[in-house]
Each structure stands twice: as structure tokens, then as C-alpha cells.
Design a protein around this motif. Structure first.
Motif, PDB file in Angstrom:
ATOM      1  N   HIS A  78      12.245  -1.302  11.916  1.00  0.00           N
ATOM      2  CA  HIS A  78      11.285  -2.380  12.198  1.00  0.00           C
ATOM      3  C   HIS A  78      11.455  -3.506  11.191  1.00  0.00           C
ATOM      4  N   ASP A  79      11.322  -4.741  11.674  1.00  0.00           N
ATOM      5  CA  ASP A  79      11.171  -5.901  10.795  1.00  0.00           C
ATOM      6  C   ASP A  79       9.690  -6.094  10.529  1.00  0.00           C
ATOM      7  N   PHE A  80       9.316  -6.141   9.249  1.00  0.00           N
ATOM      8  CA  PHE A  80       7.914  -6.384   8.872  1.00  0.00           C
ATOM      9  C   PHE A  80       7.719  -7.898   8.869  1.00  0.00           C
ATOM     10  N   ILE A  81       7.220  -8.447   9.989  1.00  0.00           N
ATOM     11  CA  ILE A  81       7.257  -9.896  10.188  1.00  0.00           C
ATOM     12  C   ILE A  81       6.073 -10.626   9.557  1.00  0.00           C
ATOM     13  N   SER A  82       4.970  -9.947   9.328  1.00  0.00           N
ATOM     14  CA  SER A  82       3.839 -10.567   8.619  1.00  0.00           C
ATOM     15  C   SER A  82       2.972  -9.459   8.054  1.00  0.00           C
ATOM     16  N   SER A  83       2.331  -9.750   6.926  1.00  0.00           N
ATOM     17  CA  SER A  83       1.495  -8.719   6.305  1.00  0.00           C
ATOM     18  C   SER A  83       0.317  -9.353   5.599  1.00  0.00           C
ATOM     19  N   SER A  84      -0.818  -8.660   5.654  1.00  0.00           N
ATOM     20  CA  SER A  84      -2.003  -9.084   4.920  1.00  0.00           C
ATOM     21  C   SER A  84      -2.154  -8.293   3.631  1.00  0.00           C
ATOM     22  N   ARG A  85      -1.398  -7.201   3.529  1.00  0.00           N
ATOM     23  CA  ARG A  85      -1.375  -6.373   2.329  1.00  0.00           C
ATOM     24  C   ARG A  85      -0.134  -5.493   2.398  1.00  0.00           C
ATOM     25  N   GLU A  86       0.163  -4.761   1.358  1.00  0.00           N
ATOM     26  CA  GLU A  86       1.362  -3.933   1.339  1.00  0.00           C
ATOM     27  C   GLU A  86       1.238  -2.759   2.303  1.00  0.00           C
ATOM     28  N   ALA A  87       2.353  -2.390   2.926  1.00  0.00           N
ATOM     29  CA  ALA A  87       2.412  -1.198   3.771  1.00  0.00           C
ATOM     30  C   ALA A  87       2.963  -0.046   2.948  1.00  0.00           C
ATOM     31  N   ARG A  88       2.624   1.169   3.350  1.00  0.00           N
ATOM     32  CA  ARG A  88       3.052   2.355   2.612  1.00  0.00           C
ATOM     33  C   ARG A  88       3.575   3.408   3.579  1.00  0.00           C
ATOM     34  N   GLN A  89       4.330   4.326   3.047  1.00  0.00           N
ATOM     35  CA  GLN A  89       4.792   5.465   3.830  1.00  0.00           C
ATOM     36  C   GLN A  89       3.578   6.230   4.348  1.00  0.00           C
ATOM     37  N   GLY A  90       3.601   6.557   5.636  1.00  0.00           N
ATOM     38  CA  GLY A  90       2.490   7.277   6.235  1.00  0.00           C
ATOM     39  C   GLY A  90       1.527   6.400   6.997  1.00  0.00           C
ATOM     40  N   ASP A  91       1.655   5.072   6.845  1.00  0.00           N
ATOM     41  CA  ASP A  91       0.792   4.187   7.630  1.00  0.00           C
ATOM     42  C   ASP A  91       1.089   4.341   9.122  1.00  0.00           C
ATOM     43  N   LEU A  92       0.090   4.030   9.941  1.00  0.00           N
ATOM     44  CA  LEU A  92       0.223   4.143  11.394  1.00  0.00           C
ATOM     45  C   LEU A  92       0.925   2.922  11.966  1.00  0.00           C
ATOM     46  N   ILE A  93       1.721   3.119  13.029  1.00  0.00           N
ATOM     47  CA  ILE A  93       2.339   2.006  13.763  1.00  0.00           C
ATOM     48  C   ILE A  93       1.865   2.106  15.208  1.00  0.00           C
ATOM     49  N   LEU A  94       1.036   1.140  15.623  1.00  0.00           N
ATOM     50  CA  LEU A  94       0.390   1.199  16.930  1.00  0.00           C
ATOM     51  C   LEU A  94       0.656  -0.084  17.711  1.00  0.00           C
TER      52      LEU A  94
END
Length: 360
Positions: free
Chosen positions: A212-228
């Protein structure tokens, strides 16, 4: 099938419209005219004229000049007139002379409430039953064991995803518990950012993982986060029609969002009333501060001194009733809870403050 169920849950609820019937009461110091300025809301404008600004639709519903209150713009001059015995607002478009008359260029229409304050809670942050997320795909990481991911990074998601479709990266937040019944009401689903299947030719996936390309973020993502799957962005309605709620409906503010311990005007809170209680988008509630409880009881020195007079009241206990200190408007409804904006407050609002239906 699981992703379809989650997507259906995340899609917003349609605004319902009901008639509002009550007597309009003008403020003693109300203006006769008002020029709309940038940043105004319909609620703010109505508060200049009415003691009860939630009755704003009545100010222009009979006026042919203002059939659509969402078409009021900065620069418009609103004049107070009377129609069929009720106050109404008449709109006069502001003109400039330079040197001949011309209409002023329109800006964005005036909304009911500050839409920027609620946009993330309409299409991104949610409250959900965590059982719906059992087996939902997760962020697995990358080949370098990177612990955190930011906009522009590439990470691998569990499973297969559709190309060209937006996905939301989410993290489960706090539990919402009814402070009185102790019932579990739902769990906060925090929006982290947006991703899509990577377009980078140097990375590839398998049947088990997809880059996945992380195209925008409001905070850092971490291992284990959900992708919906994230719903198509909703166009926010320009105005939310206030809905009368019976005073018999009582509840509590159970949390202030954004991890705030206190809230005030325009802040967002969660209440322990939802669809199962017939709460709708636009439902209005009064915010109450409880009194200090029993002030005088039969064992107190004050009671012993004034016993004869207090007995005439018919009860040895004297209590101070809850005091109304503000109002809130619901803009998102779930089964057991709703998210609302504080429209007025005379003091700082904290979780566990009581609410009561605002009937009008």
C-alpha cells in the motif's frame, strides 16, 4: 462479506426533516438588520435575534426571498420583518458602486454549524461494535521492520485489495461505558490515514499480502492497525434541521472526543443515547449541571433551628434541582450512542454531565 458489512456500517445516515412548532421570542436587544460575514453560521445569526436560536428555520421559512436557508452568503443584509404575526428575515443582496451597481461576488453559503469541526467525525472517525472487526485485515509492516509509518511510506496489508480504491487505516480507541448502567456502548474507531494499492513498480504482493501507498495521514500508523474500505466522501449538508426531543428522555455525556477532559462551545461529545432511543440527526438536548444534592436534612443543625418552618414545606429534605447550562445538537447517530456538538455552554462541560431532551 465482512468488509461489505463494515462499509455499510460506516456510511452516514440521511438527515430527516420535521416541522418545528413553537413561539418565536426575540431578544430584547435584537438588531433590526444584520450583515452576514465570513465565518457566520445560521445558528450564530439566529442567536443575534432569538432567545432560542435552535428555532432558526422559523425566521425565514415563510419568506419567499429566503426559501433555502443554505443559500445565505457573506455580504447579504438580513432585515427583520413581520409576516402573519411572526418575525421573519428578509434578505437584501449587498451591492457595490464602482461606478455602476454590480452584485458582489458570492462566497461559500452559510452553514448551520461549523462544518470543519465535524467533518472528520462524519466520514472518518466512528464508534463501532468491535465484533464487526473480527478477522478484519491488518497493517503488517514492511521488509525493514519499520515500527511506524507516515505519509509517503509503503507498507504491506494483510490479504487482497482492489486497485484504485481508497482504504482507511484505523486504530481501536477507548471503550464507551454507560456510567450508570455500566453497559458497554461501543468502541472508538480512530482514523489514521488513507492508503491505496501501491503504484510503485518496485514492490509486489502475493495472495497473502498487498503493498500500500500511505497517501495521507493525520497521525502515524503502526503494525497491527486496521485497513478498511472507506466510503466515498460525503458532501456535508449545509444545515442540520433541529429536532425536538421529549423532556422525558434523559441521559449523560459519556466522553469528550479528541481525548479532552473538558469541552465548550463547538466541541464534540459522545452521549449515551442512540437509534434504539429514537434519537435522530438534529436531535436537541439541554445540558444540565446537577445541584449539590440535599442541602438541609432532618438531622442538620439548620433543620433543628428552623424545624417548625421547614415542616410546613411538607418534606424535611431540601434539594437544588439541576441547572441548564447549555444545549447540544446530534449530528451522527449509532445504535447505542450519538455524537453531538455543544451549541452553547455557560461553563466548561465535562463527561458525566446530564442531558435532557429539548422540547420545542
Amino acid at each position: 462479506m465482512k468488509l461489505n458489512l463494515i462499509t455499510a456500517f460506516l456510511i452516514g445516515i440521511v438527515v430527516s426533516v420535521v416541522a418545528i412548532a413553537d413561539t418565536l421570542t426575540l431578544k430584547d436587544n435584537h438588531p433590526e438588520t444584520y450583515e452576514v460575514v465570513k465565518g457566520d453560521t445560521l445558528w450564530d445569526i439566529s442567536a443575534h435575534f432569538l432567545n432560542s436560536p435552535w428555532l432558526w428555520p422559523r425566521l425565514w421559512q415563510k419568506n419567499s426571498q429566503i426559501k433555502n436557508p443554505d443559500l445565505i452568503y457573506p455580504g447579504d443584509i438580513l432585515t427583520l420583518i413581520w409576516v402573519d404575526g411572526e418575525p421573519q428575515l428578509s434578505r437584501k443582496i449587498l451591492k457595490k458602486l464602482s461606478p455602476t451597481p454590480r452584485l458582489q461576488e458570492k462566497q461559500a453559503a452559510i452553514p448551520t454549524i461549523p462544518l470543519a469541526s465535524i467533518s472528520s467525525f462524519l466520514s472518518r472517525d466512528h464508534i463501532i461494535d468491535p465484533a464487526l472487526l473480527t478477522g478484519a485485515p491488518r497493517l503488517l509492516g514492511d521488509g525493514k521492520a519499520t515500527p511506524r509509518f507516515f505519509e509517503g511510506d509503503i507498507f504491506y496489508g494483510q490479504g487482497q485489495y482492489d486497485k484504485g480504491k481508497l482504504y482507511g487505516v484505523y486504530r481501536l480507541g477507548e471503550d464507551y461505558i454507560d456510567s450508570v448502567s455500566k453497559e458497554f456502548l461501543g468502541k472508538q474507531l480512530i482514523f489514521i490515514g488513507l492508503s491505496e494499492v501501491s503504484k510503485n513498480p518496485n514492490v509486489s504482493g502475493t495472495e497473502q499480502v498487498t503493498p500500500h501507498d500511505f497517501i495521507s495521514s493525520s497521525r502515524e500508523a503502526r503494525q497491527g492497525d486496521l485497513i478498511l474500505p472507506i466510503p466515498e466522501y460525503e458532501t456535508l449538508p449545509a444545515y442540520f434541521l433541529p429536532q425536538s426531543v421529549p423532556k422525558t428522555m434523559q441521559g449523560q455525556i459519556i466522553a469528550a472526543l479528541n481525548n479532552s477532559k473538558a469541552a465548550g462551545k463547538w466541541d464534540i461529545v459522545v452521549i449515551n443515547k442512540g437509534q434504539r432511543d429514537n434519537v435522530q440527526i438534529g436531535s436537541m438536548f439541554s445540558i444540565l449541571r446537577s445541584g449539590p444534592g440535599i442541602l438541609i436534612n432532618k438531622n442538620s443543625v439548620v433543620y433543628q433551628k428552623y424545624a417548625s418552618k421547614l415542616d410546613q414545606i411538607g418534606s424535611p429534605d431540601i434539594k437544588i434541582p439541576a441547572e441548564r447550562i447549555g444545549e447540544l445538537l446530534v449530528f451522527r447517530v449509532y445504535d447505542k450512542v450519538s455524537i453531538a456538538m455543544i451549541m452553547r455552554s455557560t461553563e466548561v462541560i465535562a463527561p458525566n454531565y446530564k442531558i435532557q431532551g429539548l422540547a420545542f
